[in-house]
Design an enzyme around this catalytic site. Structure first.
Site, mmCIF file in Angstrom:
data_model
loop_
_atom_site.group_PDB
_atom_site.id
_atom_site.type_symbol
_atom_site.label_atom_id
_atom_site.label_comp_id
_atom_site.label_asym_id
_atom_site.label_seq_id
_atom_site.Cartn_x
_atom_site.Cartn_y
_atom_site.Cartn_z
ATOM 1 N N ALA A 43 0.796 -1.226 0.000
ATOM 2 C CA ALA A 43 0.000 0.000 0.000
ATOM 3 C C ALA A 43 0.831 1.281 0.000
ATOM 4 C CB ALA A 43 -0.937 -0.016 1.208
ATOM 5 N N ASN A 50 2.885 -9.815 -0.741
ATOM 6 C CA ASN A 50 3.998 -10.345 -1.532
ATOM 7 C C ASN A 50 4.816 -11.402 -0.777
ATOM 8 O OD1 ASN A 50 5.169 -10.430 -4.061
ATOM 9 N ND2 ASN A 50 6.803 -8.991 -3.510
ATOM 10 N N HIS A 100 6.851 -2.474 -7.701
ATOM 11 C CA HIS A 100 7.004 -2.044 -6.300
ATOM 12 C C HIS A 100 7.852 -0.778 -6.244
ATOM 13 C CE1 HIS A 100 5.471 -5.684 -4.161
ATOM 14 N NE2 HIS A 100 5.659 -6.213 -5.359
ATOM 15 N N SER A 101 8.044 -0.270 -5.020
ATOM 16 C CA SER A 101 9.048 0.764 -4.805
ATOM 17 C C SER A 101 9.638 0.525 -3.422
ATOM 18 C CB SER A 101 8.435 2.164 -4.910
ATOM 19 O OG SER A 101 7.894 2.584 -3.676
ATOM 20 N N TYR A 113 18.350 -10.406 -0.083
ATOM 21 C CA TYR A 113 17.836 -11.189 1.039
ATOM 22 C C TYR A 113 16.917 -12.259 0.476
ATOM 23 C CZ TYR A 113 13.793 -8.256 0.090
ATOM 24 O OH TYR A 113 12.760 -7.612 -0.535
ATOM 25 N N GLU A 127 11.501 -2.444 -8.795
ATOM 26 C CA GLU A 127 11.522 -1.503 -7.666
ATOM 27 C C GLU A 127 11.867 -0.123 -8.207
ATOM 28 O OE1 GLU A 127 10.921 -2.090 -4.435
ATOM 29 O OE2 GLU A 127 11.049 -4.274 -4.230
#
Ligand SMILES: *[C@@H]1O[C@H](CO)[C@@H](O)[C@H](O)[C@H]1NC(C)=O
Ligand SMILES: *[C@@H]1O[C@H](CO)[C@@H](O)[C@H](O)[C@H]1NC(C)=O
Ligand SMILES: *[C@@H]1O[C@H](CO)[C@@H](O)[C@H](O)[C@H]1NC(C)=O
Length: 427
Positions: free
Chosen positions: A182, A256, A309-310, A363, A385
């Site tokens: 969000a 996610n 995404h960011s 990761y 991203e």
């Protein structure tokens, strides 16, 4: 006069205080991670202290960015110091920086006459109206589909854009979605601008993108979380599902981490109050189940899935457990082309795009949309991203006009390359 002043002060107080108070004295730190073990330490601190990792960083290359509450700050910084990890203060008071962001938005909006929906942060209802309008304006090219209601009952809609109404199997499908998390507000404008460039502002040199490719564009995967991030908590990430069997205290799931791929194994927190809680079981969230259903409905033809995404300027591909796919070389090639063309337009505040397997450079993760799509057979599955320009999730709106253009160039290149690969597979 005194009375007037008091009233005036009270008004100012109600405007500036309140909404972001939950983040009063929260701070954000740049952490100079040197290697995998520093990254692992951050993961452990996330699990044990509950700190919020805004950006994971890349050992020796990029700093991590971490938000801590006033209560967590001391133990967090001590742990870094004990391990000889350098750090610096990035934001002293998150509440204050969120207030500044809101002021920026207000003055940006009041200074603009012609507001473009993709140069701003439109609310759910505006996005919905835009999609309805596009579908009505281009009835021969566009089909608006309602995947179904979100947990709180907001319709999750997507556009299918095609010159042949998806009937020509020789065309690949490009599927992009945005706003799964969000607080990542910059993602939806990128999806909307893609619609704009394919239809309202199609340029002659881009005609092939419309003629030779079918598009599925879903601008808001997680409308409940998105609206909540506007009304209550700007840094909300998860869905808003309530499951009293899971927690009576906290709501929501990290969408996610909720896909059925190595579910609940890597990069997740068992605590329903944490940002990376994967949910009680895979696809517990209707929002992720819709993405699964779209993937399966069009599976043999979806050539590229772009889960937007960011932030941080990364293009990731699977798998999150560090195992590469058989077509990893091609995944890297198409991802690099996408990143490179965006870099040719990068603003100086932005970083270069890094293209990599996320598990290897950052990761390990499990249950991601990117991995799920890859595993079930989408040849090119990415997590994009977008840039944060040093502002994290609260990118000032005046960056958007540039960001959407730059990102569209990347999308266009990846679509063309994916199409060439698709033809090879097909013939
Ligand atoms: C495509 O075909 C479907 C099913 O026949 C129909 O409902 C839809 O309106 C069509 N869309 C366009 C853009 O022609
Ligand atoms: C909660 O648990 C009860 C008893 O096991 C079960 O019947 C119910 O379906 C569960 N509710 C949810 C939302 O999972
Ligand atoms: C990583 O995930 C992929 C996809 O599910 C799987 O094929 C592979 O065996 C996994 N590797 C390891 C080391 O678990």
């Amino acid at each position: 006069m005194l009375k007037f002043l008091l009233v005036f002060c009270a008004c100012v107080y109600t405007v500036t205080a309140g909404k972001h108070d939950a983040y009063r004295s929260y701070s954000v730190h740049n952490v100079q991670v040197r290697d995998m073990s520093d990254l692992q330490l951050l993961q452990d601190l996330q699990l044990n202290l509950g700190v919020d990792i805004w950006e994971h960083g890349m050992g020796g290359v990029r700093d991590a960015v971490v938000m801590v509450s006033p209560e967590q700050a001391r133990s967090f910084l001590e742990a870094l110091d004990e391990n000889g990890i350098a750090h610096s203060l990035h934001i002293a008071d998150v509440a204050k920086s969120l207030e500044e962001h809101e002021n920026d938005l207000a003055s940006y909006r009041s200074s603009r006459q012609n507001r473009m929906i993709f140069n701003d942060y439109p609310r759910y209802a505006e996005v919905d109206a835009y999609m309805e309008r596009i579908a009505a304006t281009y009835p021969n090219l566009v089909t608006l589909v309602n995947a179904g209601p979100s947990f709180e009952g907001r319709d999750i809609k997507y556009l299918k854009i095609s010159t042949t109404n998806f009937t020509d199997a020789s065309k690949p499908i490009y599927f992009m979605d945005a706003m799964m998390h969000a607080r990542e507000w910059v993602t939806t404008p990128v999806a909307l601008y893609s619609i704009h460039r394919l239809l309202e502002n199609r340029r002659p040199e881009d005609q092939d993108l419309l003629d030779d490719i079918d598009w599925i564009i879903l601008p808001i995967v997680n409308p409940d979380g998105y609206e909540f991030s506007h009304t209550d908590d700007r840094l909300w990430r998860k869905t808003r599902s309530v499951n009293l069997n899971v927690s009576t205290e906290c709501v929501g799931v990290d969408a996610n981490r909720n896909f059925d791929i190595a579910f609940n194994t890597l990069g997740v927190s068992p605590n329903p109050c944490e940002e990376t809680f994967p949910g009680p079981y895979a696809f517990s969230e209707v929002e992720t189940a819709y993405i699964r259903d779209i993937l399966f409905e069009y599976l043999p033809r979806i050539q590229l899935y772009n889960n937007i995404h960011s932030h941080g300027n990364y293009i990731f591909f699977g798998f999150g457990n560090r195992t590469l796919t058989p077509n990893a070389v091609h995944l890297h090639h198409v991802g690099s082309a996408m990143g490179a063309i965006m870099d040719t337009m990068k603003l100086f505040q932005a970083r270069f795009y890094l293209v990599a397997n996320s598990g290897i450079v950052l990761y390990p993760t499990s249950g991601t949309a990117q991995d799920y799509a890859q595993e079930i057979g989408v040849p090119f599955s990415y997590t994009l991203e977008l840039p944060g320009y040093g502002y994290g999730f609260t990118v000032p709106p005046w960056f958007m006009a540039h960001m959407v253009k730059e990102t569209w160039e990347g999308i266009a290149v990846s679509a063309r390359l994916a199409r060439i690969h698709y033809r090879r597979r097909f013939n």
